[in-house]
Design a protein around this motif. Structure first.
Motif, short mmCIF file in Angstrom:
data_model
loop_
_atom_site.label_atom_id
_atom_site.label_comp_id
_atom_site.label_asym_id
_atom_site.label_seq_id
_atom_site.Cartn_x
_atom_site.Cartn_y
_atom_site.Cartn_z
N VAL A 71 27.21 49.65 44.99
CA VAL A 71 28.18 49.92 43.68
C VAL A 71 29.51 50.13 44.38
CG1 VAL A 71 28.76 51.92 42.23
CG2 VAL A 71 26.53 50.86 42.17
N GLU A 72 29.87 50.80 45.51
CA GLU A 72 31.09 50.86 45.92
C GLU A 72 31.49 49.59 46.66
OE1 GLU A 72 33.13 53.52 46.05
OE2 GLU A 72 31.46 54.15 44.87
N LEU A 73 30.68 48.69 47.04
CA LEU A 73 30.96 47.35 47.57
C LEU A 73 31.74 46.53 46.25
CD1 LEU A 73 31.33 45.40 49.74
CD2 LEU A 73 28.99 44.75 49.19
N VAL A 74 30.90 46.71 45.03
CA VAL A 74 31.32 46.11 43.83
C VAL A 74 32.96 46.62 43.37
CG1 VAL A 74 30.98 45.90 41.32
CG2 VAL A 74 29.09 45.45 42.80
N ARG A 75 32.98 47.67 43.61
CA ARG A 75 34.22 48.46 43.21
C ARG A 75 35.54 48.11 44.13
NH1 ARG A 75 34.09 53.09 40.40
NH2 ARG A 75 31.95 53.64 41.15
N ARG A 76 35.07 47.91 45.42
CA ARG A 76 36.18 47.42 46.18
C ARG A 76 36.63 45.92 46.17
NH1 ARG A 76 33.07 50.64 49.82
NH2 ARG A 76 32.56 48.42 51.12
N THR A 77 35.64 45.06 45.98
CA THR A 77 35.66 43.50 46.12
C THR A 77 36.00 42.87 44.76
OG1 THR A 77 33.32 43.39 45.87
CG2 THR A 77 34.19 43.33 48.06
N SER A 78 36.26 41.58 45.00
CA SER A 78 36.79 40.80 43.59
C SER A 78 36.04 39.40 43.74
CB SER A 78 38.13 41.00 43.57
OG SER A 78 38.89 40.33 44.55
N ASP A 79 36.39 38.81 42.46
CA ASP A 79 35.94 37.28 42.40
C ASP A 79 34.48 37.05 42.98
OD1 ASP A 79 38.38 36.78 41.55
OD2 ASP A 79 39.04 36.67 43.53
N LYS A 80 34.26 36.13 43.98
CA LYS A 80 32.94 35.74 44.18
C LYS A 80 32.25 36.95 45.17
CE LYS A 80 33.82 30.77 44.13
NZ LYS A 80 33.93 29.41 44.97
N GLU A 81 33.13 37.40 45.96
CA GLU A 81 32.36 38.44 46.76
C GLU A 81 32.01 39.65 45.68
OE1 GLU A 81 35.32 39.55 49.28
OE2 GLU A 81 34.68 38.36 51.08
N ARG A 82 32.69 39.97 44.81
CA ARG A 82 32.45 41.08 43.81
C ARG A 82 30.98 40.54 43.11
NH1 ARG A 82 35.53 43.54 38.62
NH2 ARG A 82 35.06 45.82 39.27
N ASP A 83 30.87 39.12 42.63
CA ASP A 83 29.71 38.50 42.20
C ASP A 83 28.46 38.72 42.92
OD1 ASP A 83 31.09 38.13 39.67
OD2 ASP A 83 31.65 36.08 40.31
N ARG A 84 28.62 38.50 44.23
CA ARG A 84 27.49 38.54 44.94
C ARG A 84 26.88 39.86 45.08
NH1 ARG A 84 28.42 36.68 50.58
NH2 ARG A 84 26.20 36.95 50.91
N ALA A 85 27.78 40.81 45.24
CA ALA A 85 27.34 42.29 45.63
C ALA A 85 26.76 42.63 44.07
CB ALA A 85 28.72 43.13 45.82
N ARG A 86 27.06 42.19 43.06
CA ARG A 86 26.70 42.70 41.89
C ARG A 86 25.31 42.12 41.54
NH1 ARG A 86 25.90 40.31 37.19
NH2 ARG A 86 27.04 38.38 37.79
#
Length: 332
Positions: A288-303
């Protein structure tokens, strides 16, 4: 799971009961309304209604119930309608919940008012002057598998406990299941005897043999043939976690994640390891914290990975519900 002798260090000494253990009797049909346990009165009583995996325990079947832990975990609940009337409700909850795991657990319900001798044996083995009630103990291979849990445990926490134990059993390749004590609707074979669902046997056998790749393939077949099969989906998600973490050094993985908090691969690996170790909430919080900190493709991967962990734990788990709320907050 390989059968082990019911003896050795850590096993409960049953000699104080001074009674031979007869062959287990089939649990009688019926029971009290709501599936609650009945006092055994020293005669064995009836299993909790609504669950084919719960049985009242007395001196005659105590040894047999504990011996069943060589197949799969046995959950003993010590309760006292006289000393702590609310403890009977906890025993009812355990009896009901174990019935939802299709034989992964067997509940033994011990009314200490009716069978004080059993409470004395457990107290002596635990080096306690008196057994507290209620008390929950989990046995595997005839030995306590976790620390005894004294006091009232809310139903949602019991559900969480059984979910974690189930995940750890799967992670260790322990796939044994108890046979139902009474016939369950829709669970009979050609001989009229109930048993585990054979659809999952190939995947479970592969896990037991340590062949994670084969287990993934078998679960994938089940999911492909029926995407609505929640148990197969959860098994596939957990098998994939086992596949990803094979041979990974935990300390090295944690060091890599600490060195680069925004490295998606490193954070995902530690989340997987946390989940396998039973630290489910920690795994969710990390992603959840990784999603909060990242964006774009990296955020999608974490989610997407976090959603996969939700599936592995089970969508009805209260921690998943909280995790989904936290994810929604991080996204929006």
């Amino acid at each position: 799971m390989t059968q082990q002798p019911f003896a050795g260090r850590g096993a409960i000494d049953l000699s104080a009961l001074k009674r031979p253990a007869p062959q287990p009797a089939a649990a009688p049909a019926g029971g009290g309304p709501g599936g609650g346990p009945r006092g055994s009165g020293g005669s064995g009583g009836g299993a909790a209604a609504g669950s084919a995996y719960a049985v009242p325990v007395d001196e005659q079947n105590f040894q047999t119930v504990l011996q069943a832990s060589t197949t799969a975990p046995v959950v003993l609940v010590f309760y006292s309608p006289a000393q702590a009337p609310e403890s009977a409700r906890m025993a009812e909850d355990v009896a009901d919940l174990v019935g939802q795991y299709d034989g992964r657990f067997l509940a033994g319900l011990v009314d200490v008012d009716a069978v004080p001798q059993i409470a004395q044996v457990i107290a002596q083995a635990s080096q306690l002057p008196q057994l507290p009630v209620p008390l929950l103990m989990v046995f595997l291979d005839g030995r306590p598998a976790i620390q005894p849990i004294p006091g009232m445990v809310p139903r949602d926490e019991l559900n969480t406990l059984f979910n974690e134990l189930g995940q750890q059993l799967t992670a260790q390749g322990i796939t044994g299941r108890h046979q139902p004590l009474a016939s369950a609707p829709g669970g009979e074979d050609e001989n009229g005897e109930a048993g585990p669902d054979p659809r999952y046997a190939p995947a479970q056998d592969a896990l037991a043999a340590g062949d994670i790749d084969a287990a993934v393939a078998e679960y994938q077949k089940l999911v492909d043939s029926n995407p609505a099969d929640a148990e197969a989906a959860a098994g596939l998600a957990m098998a994939k976690i086992l596949q990803r973490t094979q041979g990974v050094d935990l300390n090295a993985a944690r060091a890599a994640a600490a060195a680069d908090p925004d490295d998606v691969d490193a954070q995902i690996m530690v989340a997987d390891l946390d989940l396998l170790g039973g630290h489910v909430e920690d795994a969710f919080a990390r992603l959840v914290e990784l999603v909060r900190r990242t964006s774009d493709k990296e955020r999608d991967r974490a989610r997407e990975h976090l959603v996969g962990l939700f599936a592995a734990v089970g969508n009805d788990d209260p921690r998943v519900l909280k995790g989904r709320q936290a994810l929604a907050s991080a996204l929006f």
